[in-house]
Design a protein around this motif. Structure first.
Motif, PDB file in Angstrom:
ATOM      1  N   ARG A   1       0.857  -1.188   0.000  1.00 22.67           N
ATOM      2  CA  ARG A   1       0.000   0.000   0.000  1.00 22.67           C
ATOM      3  C   ARG A   1       0.897   1.244   0.000  1.00 22.67           C
ATOM      4  N   ILE A   2       0.723   2.076  -1.014  1.00 21.26           N
ATOM      5  CA  ILE A   2       1.602   3.223  -1.210  1.00 21.26           C
ATOM      6  C   ILE A   2       0.790   4.509  -1.195  1.00 21.26           C
ATOM      7  N   ALA A   3       1.355   5.526  -0.558  1.00 21.75           N
ATOM      8  CA  ALA A   3       0.757   6.863  -0.585  1.00 21.75           C
ATOM      9  C   ALA A   3       1.791   7.837  -1.134  1.00 21.75           C
ATOM     10  N   SER A   4       1.377   8.647  -2.102  1.00 19.39           N
ATOM     11  CA  SER A   4       2.238   9.664  -2.690  1.00 19.39           C
ATOM     12  C   SER A   4       1.689  11.036  -2.296  1.00 19.39           C
ATOM     13  N   ILE A   5       2.472  11.785  -1.524  1.00 16.44           N
ATOM     14  CA  ILE A   5       2.021  13.090  -1.016  1.00 16.44           C
ATOM     15  C   ILE A   5       2.607  14.186  -1.909  1.00 16.44           C
ATOM     16  N   CYS A   6       1.902  14.528  -2.965  1.00 16.17           N
ATOM     17  CA  CYS A   6       2.383  15.526  -3.913  1.00 16.17           C
ATOM     18  C   CYS A   6       2.033  16.935  -3.426  1.00 16.17           C
ATOM     19  N   MET A   7       2.790  17.913  -3.907  1.00 15.14           N
ATOM     20  CA  MET A   7       2.563  19.304  -3.550  1.00 15.14           C
ATOM     21  C   MET A   7       1.722  19.983  -4.615  1.00 15.14           C
TER      22      MET A   7
ATOM     23  N   ALA B   1      -0.032   7.367   6.933  1.00 12.13           N
ATOM     24  CA  ALA B   1       0.532   6.326   7.788  1.00 12.13           C
ATOM     25  C   ALA B   1      -0.544   5.721   8.686  1.00 12.13           C
ATOM     26  N   ALA B   2      -1.384   6.568   9.258  1.00  9.38           N
ATOM     27  CA  ALA B   2      -2.459   6.090  10.132  1.00  9.38           C
ATOM     28  C   ALA B   2      -3.464   5.241   9.375  1.00  9.38           C
ATOM     29  N   ALA B   3      -3.591   5.484   8.065  1.00 12.33           N
ATOM     30  CA  ALA B   3      -4.535   4.724   7.241  1.00 12.33           C
ATOM     31  C   ALA B   3      -3.957   3.394   6.774  1.00 12.33           C
ATOM     32  N   GLY B   4      -2.685   3.107   7.130  1.00 19.15           N
ATOM     33  CA  GLY B   4      -2.131   1.787   6.847  1.00 19.15           C
ATOM     34  C   GLY B   4      -1.176   1.700   5.683  1.00 19.15           C
ATOM     35  N   ALA B   5      -0.650   2.814   5.189  1.00 19.66           N
ATOM     36  CA  ALA B   5       0.305   2.761   4.080  1.00 19.66           C
ATOM     37  C   ALA B   5       1.574   2.029   4.502  1.00 19.66           C
ATOM     38  N   ASP B   6       2.124   1.240   3.582  1.00 17.82           N
ATOM     39  CA  ASP B   6       3.411   0.577   3.812  1.00 17.82           C
ATOM     40  C   ASP B   6       4.575   1.455   3.403  1.00 17.82           C
ATOM     41  N   LEU B   7       4.348   2.321   2.423  1.00 17.03           N
ATOM     42  CA  LEU B   7       5.402   3.178   1.880  1.00 17.03           C
ATOM     43  C   LEU B   7       4.786   4.531   1.541  1.00 17.03           C
ATOM     44  N   ILE B   8       5.407   5.609   2.044  1.00 15.33           N
ATOM     45  CA  ILE B   8       4.898   6.957   1.810  1.00 15.33           C
ATOM     46  C   ILE B   8       5.987   7.762   1.117  1.00 15.33           C
ATOM     47  N   LEU B   9       5.636   8.382  -0.001  1.00 12.58           N
ATOM     48  CA  LEU B   9       6.588   9.166  -0.784  1.00 12.58           C
ATOM     49  C   LEU B   9       6.334  10.658  -0.591  1.00 12.58           C
TER      50      LEU B   9
ATOM     51  N   LYS C   1       5.778   5.352  14.836  1.00 16.63           N
ATOM     52  CA  LYS C   1       4.443   5.313  15.435  1.00 16.63           C
ATOM     53  C   LYS C   1       3.497   4.409  14.653  1.00 16.63           C
ATOM     54  N   TYR C   2       3.584   4.471  13.320  1.00 17.86           N
ATOM     55  CA  TYR C   2       2.638   3.732  12.486  1.00 17.86           C
ATOM     56  C   TYR C   2       3.268   2.542  11.763  1.00 17.86           C
ATOM     57  N   HIS C   3       4.548   2.270  12.056  1.00 22.97           N
ATOM     58  CA  HIS C   3       5.230   1.094  11.509  1.00 22.97           C
ATOM     59  C   HIS C   3       5.173   1.114   9.970  1.00 22.97           C
ATOM     60  N   THR C   4       5.721   2.165   9.380  1.00 24.40           N
ATOM     61  CA  THR C   4       5.686   2.327   7.928  1.00 24.40           C
ATOM     62  C   THR C   4       7.033   2.825   7.419  1.00 24.40           C
ATOM     63  N   TYR C   5       7.242   2.721   6.113  1.00 28.96           N
ATOM     64  CA  TYR C   5       8.411   3.302   5.460  1.00 28.96           C
ATOM     65  C   TYR C   5       8.045   4.698   4.952  1.00 28.96           C
ATOM     66  N   VAL C   6       9.001   5.633   5.046  1.00 28.06           N
ATOM     67  CA  VAL C   6       8.791   6.985   4.535  1.00 28.06           C
ATOM     68  C   VAL C   6      10.011   7.400   3.712  1.00 28.06           C
ATOM     69  N   VAL C   7       9.761   7.959   2.537  1.00 28.59           N
ATOM     70  CA  VAL C   7      10.829   8.509   1.705  1.00 28.59           C
ATOM     71  C   VAL C   7      10.792  10.030   1.833  1.00 28.59           C
ATOM     72  N   VAL C   8      11.879  10.595   2.312  1.00 36.79           N
ATOM     73  CA  VAL C   8      12.000  12.048   2.430  1.00 36.79           C
ATOM     74  C   VAL C   8      13.052  12.514   1.432  1.00 36.79           C
TER      75      VAL C   8
ATOM     76  N   TYR D   1       6.900  -1.360 -11.477  1.00 38.28           N
ATOM     77  CA  TYR D   1       5.970  -0.261 -11.241  1.00 38.28           C
ATOM     78  C   TYR D   1       6.765   1.040 -11.031  1.00 38.28           C
ATOM     79  N   VAL D   2       6.178   2.152 -11.434  1.00 38.07           N
ATOM     80  CA  VAL D   2       6.755   3.465 -11.149  1.00 38.07           C
ATOM     81  C   VAL D   2       5.675   4.316 -10.491  1.00 38.07           C
ATOM     82  N   VAL D   3       6.016   4.887  -9.333  1.00 39.41           N
ATOM     83  CA  VAL D   3       5.098   5.789  -8.632  1.00 39.41           C
ATOM     84  C   VAL D   3       5.784   7.144  -8.527  1.00 39.41           C
ATOM     85  N   SER D   4       5.124   8.184  -9.024  1.00 40.52           N
ATOM     86  CA  SER D   4       5.709   9.523  -8.976  1.00 40.52           C
ATOM     87  C   SER D   4       5.165  10.307  -7.791  1.00 40.52           C
ATOM     88  N   CYS D   5       5.968  11.284  -7.357  1.00 43.42           N
ATOM     89  CA  CYS D   5       5.552  12.208  -6.291  1.00 43.42           C
ATOM     90  C   CYS D   5       6.134  13.566  -6.652  1.00 43.42           C
TER      91      CYS D   5
END
Length: 345
Positions: free
Chosen positions: A6-12, A31-39, A70-77, A220-224
């Motif tokens: 489950r991936i979330a992409s937080i675009c500006m 993260a609270a909604a259960g994402a495994d990876l957040i970009l 806190k939410y046991h997830t991966y985050v890309v900064v 797969y390619v996911v953009s942010c």
């Protein structure tokens, strides 16, 4: 068994003005909604990470790490970072052309991967920085000749040296940043290392480029993205666009969510077709065989929801060769070895 992430992409959105808290709020919601990876998009925070003994520090990294724990997830900064003393010394010593000698301090444009414990487990440094990141030259004004003559910035972003690949607990992830999109060999190298998903943080949208890279390399390619149109694109392993999402009017962030099956795999029909037919006979109804791209591309896609098998395991047992390997370390390498040389070398 499918291997879904489950991936979330937080675009500006275009109205965003480097206020980290707005993006961090969306990171925490995802993260609270259960994402495994957040970009997160390219250098969105306006901060520069400083080196320290066990990694790098910046307020936004600390906040993102706390969310990861806190939410046991991966985050890309994705953010700039100053080089450590050792890194800077190595680059200046290797600088035979004297390009970086007048610079006061060297930086990288980097993607920090924080794991589920908030640790900085991997840093990818942008291999192809946009020239205005290191020279006093504007891409929409200067010619290539003028770029070559332009002066180096006081704090330039120097090019990275390693292809970005890391094994997360859900699969193998590749990393690229913005201008990297323009250089196909980087993307082929990720395919050669069996990357299953590429996280591409960027300023510009990239448009159809994400689909081109995914369809050529079969991950797969996911953009942010950020200052362009703030859109998110998700490209399938066959090059189809699974998602194109633009920000809603008046919103600061464009949050796109997608679930991808990393076990789903493309095969070329040659030297695989008979084996796949055998699998169909021996696992009736347990393996999904998609031949929708058979007639023209000559591709077959396998997936399974069966809890007792994976496509990866079937490859090992039956000797199937995924198309990604077929093009890089499999068929291509075999024919190249027979030839003894590659013509374009």
């Amino acid at each position: 068994m499918s291997r879904k992430v489950r991936i979330a992409s937080i675009c500006m959105a275009p109205d965003y003005e480097e206020e980290p808290e707005a993006i961090l709020r969306e990171v925490e919601k995802a993260a609270a909604a259960g994402a495994d990876l957040i970009l997160t998009p390219e250098i969105w925070s306006g901060q520069i990470a400083e080196p320290e003994d066990d990694g790098f520090r910046a307020p936004v990294l600390e906040r993102a790490a706390a969310i990861a724990v806190k939410y046991h997830t991966y985050v890309v900064v994705c953010m700039e970072r100053y080089l450590s003393e050792t890194e800077e010394e190595q680059i200046r010593k290797a600088d035979e052309q004297g390009i970086w000698q007048k610079a006061q301090r060297l930086k990288h444009n980097s993607s920090f991967l924080l794991d589920r414990q908030g640790r900085q487990v991997y840093i990818y440094d942008k291999i192809y920085p946009y020239p205005p990141e290191f020279k006093d030259a504007k891409g929409d004004v200067c010619s290539m000749a003028e770029l070559m003559e332009a002066s180096v910035l006081e704090e330039p972003n120097v090019p990275g040296t390693k292809v970005g690949v890391y094994d997360c607990d859900f699969g193998r992830v590749g990393f690229a940043i913005c201008f990297d999109m323009n250089f196909p060999e980087l993307w082929r190298q990720m395919a050669a290392q069996d990357v299953e998903l590429v996280a591409w943080s960027s300023a510009f949208s990239g448009g159809r480029n994400a689909a081109f890279r995914a369809g050529t390399n079969h991950y797969y390619v996911v953009s942010c993205t950020s200052v362009g149109r703030g859109d998110c694109r998700v490209a399938d392993i066959n090059g189809d666009q699974l998602l194109v999402q633009y920000p809603r009017e008046g919103e600061v962030a464009n949050v796109a969510k997608v679930t991808l099956d990393l076990d789903r795999t493309i095969f070329h029909k040659n030297f695989n077709e008979a084996v796949i037919e055998r699998i169909e006979r021996e696992y009736p109804g347990r393996v999904q065989v998609d031949r929708s791209l058979y007639a023209e591309e000559e591709w077959i896609i396998l997936s399974t929801e069966d809890e007792d098998i994976t496509v990866g395991e079937l490859c090992e047992v039956y000797g199937l060769l995924p198309l990604r390997r077929f093009k890089t370390t499999g068929m291509a390498a075999y024919v190249d070895e027979l030839r003894g040389m590659i013509p374009w070398n």
